[in-house]
Motif scaffolding. Structure first.
Motif, PDB file in Angstrom:
ATOM      1  N   ASP A 281       0.615   7.057  -6.351  1.00 19.47           N
ATOM      2  CA  ASP A 281      -0.520   7.981  -6.364  1.00 19.47           C
ATOM      3  C   ASP A 281      -0.118   9.434  -6.172  1.00 19.47           C
ATOM      4  O   ASP A 281      -0.894  10.334  -6.501  1.00 19.47           O
TER       5      ASP A 281
ATOM      6  N   ILE B 293       1.866   1.850  -3.519  1.00 19.84           N
ATOM      7  CA  ILE B 293       0.724   2.437  -4.231  1.00 19.84           C
ATOM      8  C   ILE B 293       0.591   3.918  -3.879  1.00 19.84           C
ATOM      9  O   ILE B 293       0.331   4.752  -4.753  1.00 19.84           O
TER      10      ILE B 293
ATOM     11  N   GLN C 237       0.835  -1.207   0.000  1.00 22.59           N
ATOM     12  CA  GLN C 237       0.000   0.000   0.000  1.00 22.59           C
ATOM     13  C   GLN C 237       0.867   1.253   0.000  1.00 22.59           C
ATOM     14  O   GLN C 237       0.504   2.270  -0.601  1.00 22.59           O
TER      15      GLN C 237
END
Length: 173
Positions: A114, A110, A107
């Motif tokens: 992002d 990610i 995460q």
């Protein structure tokens, strides 16, 4: 188990996980300043957005990690006289952390990817830095390609690290 806490938390997590990040970025950049009556700036808006948005994902990872520990482990802690806090600290959380560490790191990768979405509001990030360099050297296509390679190298390296860590901490059942 407290409904007055569970309902708002579930609403928060489910709502934010159902909305695209770029929309949340735009909300915090455009709507929140209108509501509070003063501009926040792109960077502050981006930091608040990522904190609020990613908290929903990280909290869900934590919940799943804690729930992955068998109930028998918790009952064993109570059976030897441990309090709830001791059981969580000494029995549940070490096992849960082992289960959730690879997902937390994934995460985080990610999240790094992002961050390029703040480009939509003009905030300065890695992609914006490459764009400025491309304008300075009059080579926009090449600098975007270099940016893609840099993102790939960082993310691929981190994902290989996650894989190695996953193999290292895997419990053979």
């Amino acid at each position: 188990g407290k409904k007055w806490l569970v309902m708002p938390a579930a609403f928060y997590v489910n709502t934010l996980r159902s909305i695209p990040l770029v929309m949340v970025i735009l909300w915090f950049f455009l709507l929140i300043p209108l509501m509070i009556g003063k501009p926040m700036g792109a960077e502050l808006s981006a930091m608040i957005t990522f904190t609020v948005f990613e908290a929903a994902y990280f909290s869900e990872i934590m919940r799943a990690g804690i729930q992955s520990v068998p109930k028998g482990q918790v009952h064993a802690g109570y059976a030897v006289g441990m309090t709830y806090g001791q059981t969580m600290q000494l029995i549940v959380l070490p096992q849960a952390f082992r289960n959730m560490l690879p997902v937390l790191m994934t995460q985080t990768i990610i999240l790094f990817q992002d961050t390029s979405l703040v480009y939509a509001i003009g905030a300065y990030d890695l992609l914006k830095g490459f764009e400025v360099a491309g304008k300075n050297f009059n080579r926009p296509v090449e600098t975007y390609l270099v940016a893609a390679v840099v993102y790939f190298v960082i993310c691929f390296s981190l994902s290989m690290l996650v894989r190695r860590l996953q193999k290292k901490i895997a419990i053979i059942r």
